[in-house]
Enzyme design. Structure first.
Site, PDB file in Angstrom:
ATOM      1  N   HIS A  67      -9.415-117.756 -80.196  1.00  0.00           N
ATOM      2  CA  HIS A  67      -8.353-116.983 -79.559  1.00  0.00           C
ATOM      3  C   HIS A  67      -8.482-115.508 -79.927  1.00  0.00           C
ATOM      4  O   HIS A  67      -8.782-115.156 -81.072  1.00  0.00           O
ATOM      5  CB  HIS A  67      -6.980-117.511 -79.995  1.00  0.00           C
ATOM      6  CG  HIS A  67      -5.893-117.227 -79.009  1.00  0.00           C
ATOM      7  ND1 HIS A  67      -5.294-115.987 -78.918  1.00  0.00           N
ATOM      8  CD2 HIS A  67      -5.297-118.000 -78.075  1.00  0.00           C
ATOM      9  CE1 HIS A  67      -4.368-116.016 -77.978  1.00  0.00           C
ATOM     10  NE2 HIS A  67      -4.347-117.234 -77.439  1.00  0.00           N
ATOM     11  N   HIS A 115       4.752-107.424 -74.078  1.00  0.00           N
ATOM     12  CA  HIS A 115       4.858-108.307 -72.910  1.00  0.00           C
ATOM     13  C   HIS A 115       6.115-109.187 -72.951  1.00  0.00           C
ATOM     14  O   HIS A 115       6.458-109.808 -71.929  1.00  0.00           O
ATOM     15  CB  HIS A 115       3.633-109.216 -72.806  1.00  0.00           C
ATOM     16  CG  HIS A 115       2.369-108.490 -72.452  1.00  0.00           C
ATOM     17  ND1 HIS A 115       2.291-107.647 -71.373  1.00  0.00           N
ATOM     18  CD2 HIS A 115       1.135-108.491 -73.033  1.00  0.00           C
ATOM     19  CE1 HIS A 115       1.060-107.149 -71.300  1.00  0.00           C
ATOM     20  NE2 HIS A 115       0.344-107.652 -72.303  1.00  0.00           N
TER      21      HIS A 115
END
Length: 659
Positions: free
Chosen positions: A301, A409
């Protein structure tokens, strides 16, 4: 040669008794008066012919005499060594003055070595040693002509049999090669053999070439090139020394102390930075915590704990941490989080991880959850609030918060894009709530992705101006951030998007956005506090951004921002997924906050024309809300920027974008 009336199979071999006259002696005497047609080598007096000691008649006679003597001598015993070319026997001595060889002295023919072995040469004469390197070589056809004279028939075709060649001509074409003895081999032969039991086996290496290199001609081009290279090197060294001396002298005149700074990526030289003794930047805070590294997902990731660890390690290595005052990291309170998020969102983040499951990492969409996610997310938001509170309260002048997971975000009621709580938006709202003297906050987001969460939370708030520089279009995440999204209600005009529609932009493009859009609007807004959503995924080398902003570019943008609000500036880490690129850019940003001076961009680094055209469209969108963009001075600045990017053959009227 056989006797008359003798059978081929039963005849005995010819024998010659020494001291008697036989058929061969008669043949030699008969041939001694015949002059051969081929050219014989000249003697020292230049005369050649019959009767001359070096003439062809005597050579043939001596050769036949040697053959007769060899025939009477018993063959030597067989030898185990490889067969070599037989040496010629000494010719018999002749009385002085009779025209014989040497006038009474014996003569031994030197050893002859044939360079090429051909079928028309006898085996005894064609056994040749390997020629010495450096001796001129002959081609196959040249050798063929050397050993035979090919005649043509009447039809012009070559005959298969070679023409006869005289003994003198053949002997004159032989090459005598003296064996070369290496001095190192002689020295080894003189040394006694080693008696040591542990002897290493010889290493077989390729022999060195025997060809001697010719001395370099001073007038040759190679020598001239080497001379010019040395001159250029000496000139460059002298020039660098002079420039360094001039720079140091200038710094001492201005009372400036030089500081070491992190090097730029890609092997490029880091820009020189300095701190003026007379300028006091105040106390610069640094906030980080290893707790934020507990939120760990899959190894592949992009948002991983190493982002935090490598960035902090780089700041320590470059000596930046010791120049900062450490601010204790903490978790954000519910009151701070509720300024931007709903209570349902807080409960969702706290309970999203299923502790009854055996899975250590659980994923939902573009984020992952662990048992430490909620604690790490609260610590990231709380550390950003702690750094902002320290600057807003006046205990610190500037501060940098190394936090993760990121937050720009995260929307009011949704976690997305690796983000759970909106760190910088929460910090801005908390500062406005806790400090009455803070009425306006400039929140600038230079992350390569649009901060859709910040825009969602602050879209109707006129106390916080949100400015975002990001990639836009072609399906780039998250797909929001068009230049027409300017805010709503009281916040109309306070949401400024700078969308880049192409990748590969660098320092000149980002600084052009500051010159033409951000600086005029920010100065008109006159903030009390500046917060940077410092995502470094637009840095050169990031695996996701596709941009080329360097450490120098980030430092120059930071200098623009610390010139606002009296220098009160806070930076909080957002994106950035190349470990080295993120750590280096973050260190450059902190260095600029500490007061390290960064040289301006070179005049050769100019923005793209498409960049200036995009900025012209943004000016048209915001010039009614911000009149400074419509002033004559700003219009001249825009025309100048557009002219800098003008390409020959593609001229346009600058007024097309101004009307």
């Amino acid at each position: 040669m056989r006797r008359e009336d003798s059978d081929d199979d039963e005849g005995s071999a010819l024998t010659i008794t020494p001291g008697t006259t036989g058929d061969l002696d008669g043949l030699a005497a008969a041939l001694s008066g015949i002059e051969l047609a081929s050219k014989a080598p000249e003697n020292s007096s230049g005369y050649q012919g019959v009767g001359n000691p070096g003439g062809p008649d005597t050579i043939l006679a001596r050769a036949l005499a040697g053959i007769a003597e060899d025939a009477s001598t018993p063959p030597p015993p067989a030898r185990a060594q490889p067969r070599r070319s037989p040496r010629l026997k000494p010719f018999p001595a002749t009385p002085a003055g009779t025209g014989g060889v040497g006038d009474g002295e014996e003569f031994r023919k030197p050893k002859l070595v044939v360079r090429y072995k051909r079928e028309n040469v006898t085996p005894a004469a064609s056994a040749a040693n390997t020629p010495e390197k450096g001796t001129p070589k002959e081609s196959f056809e040249t050798a063929r002509e050397s050993f035979s004279e090919v005649k043509e028939d009447e039809d012009g075709q070559e005959e298969s049999s070679p023409a006869p060649v005289s003994v003198a001509t053949l002997a004159s074409r032989y090459v005598v090669v003296e064996p070369e003895v290496d001095e190192e081999e002689k020295e080894k032969d003189r040394q006694p053999p080693s008696t040591s039991p542990a002897v290493k086996p010889p290493v077989h290496r390729k022999p060195r070439s025997k060809v001697k290199t010719k001395p370099r001609d001073p007038s040759s081009f190679a020598a001239f090139r080497e001379m010019r290279r040395e001159q250029v090197k000496a000139t460059a060294k002298a020039s660098d020394a002079e420039e360094e001396a001039d720079a140091l002298a200038s710094m001492f005149e201005k009372k400036v102390s030089v500081e070491d700074t992190p090097s730029r990526r890609g092997g490029r030289k880091a820009p020189a930075r300095a701190v003026r003794e007379g300028d006091d930047v105040g106390v610069v805070g640094l906030c980080y915590s290893d707790v934020m590294e507990l939120h760990e997902g899959p190894s592949h990731h992009f948002e991983r704990p190493a982002r935090h660890a490598v960035t902090v390690a780089r700041m320590r290595k470059d000596g930046l941490e010791e120049k900062c005052d450490l601010i204790a990291a903490r978790e954000a309170t519910d009151e701070e989080l509720l300024t931007c998020h709903s209570r349902e969102h807080l409960e969702y983040v706290a309970n999203a991880f299923d502790r009854t499951s055996d899975e250590k990492v659980q994923g939902v969409g573009d984020i992952y959850w662990t048992e430490h996610t909620e604690r790490c997310a609260r610590t990231a938001a709380g550390s950003a609030c702690a750094a902002t509170d320290a600057v807003a309260s006046g205990t610190h002048h500037r501060a940098f918060a190394v936090v993760r997971p990121p937050g720009h975000h995260a929307e009011c009621a949704r976690a997305m894009g690796f983000c759970f709580y909106n760190n910088t938006a929460v910090a801005a709202r908390a500062a406005l709530t806790a400090h009455p003297h803070v009425n306006r906050v400039l929140l600038l987001d230079w992350d390569v992705h649009h901060g859709n969460g910040i825009q969602d939370v602050l879209y109707r708030d006129d106390r916080v101006m949100y400015v975002s520089l990001h990639r836009y279009g072609d399906g780039f995440y998250p797909g929001t951030g068009a230049m027409e999204e300017t805010g709503a209600g009281e916040g109309a005009g306070y949401n400024v998007n700078v969308p880049w529609t192409e990748k590969g932009l660098g320092d000149a493009d980002y600084l052009a956005a500051f010159d033409l859009v951000i600086d005029p609007i920010a100065k008109s807004f006159d903030p009390d506090l500046v917060i940077i959503a410092a995502g470094f995924d637009a840095a050169e080398g990031d695996p996701l951004g596709g941009m080329k902003v360097t450490d120098q570019g980030y430092a120059l943008m930071t200098e623009r921002l610390v010139s606002l609000a009296g220098g009160k500036c806070v930076a909080a880490l957002e994106g950035g997924y190349g470990l080295t690129a993120t750590a280096s850019a973050a260190a450059a940003t902190l260095g600029a906050m500490l007061g390290y001076a960064t040289p301006p961009l070179s005049s050769r680094r100019r923005p793209k024309r498409s960049t200036v055209e995009t900025l012209g469209k943004i000016i048209e969108v915001h010039k009614e809300r911000w009149p400074v963009l419509a002033s004559e001075e700003h219009r001249r600045r825009f025309r100048s920027a557009l002219e800098m990017t003008r390409v020959a053959g593609k001229e346009r009227n600058a007024g097309e974008l101004e009307n």
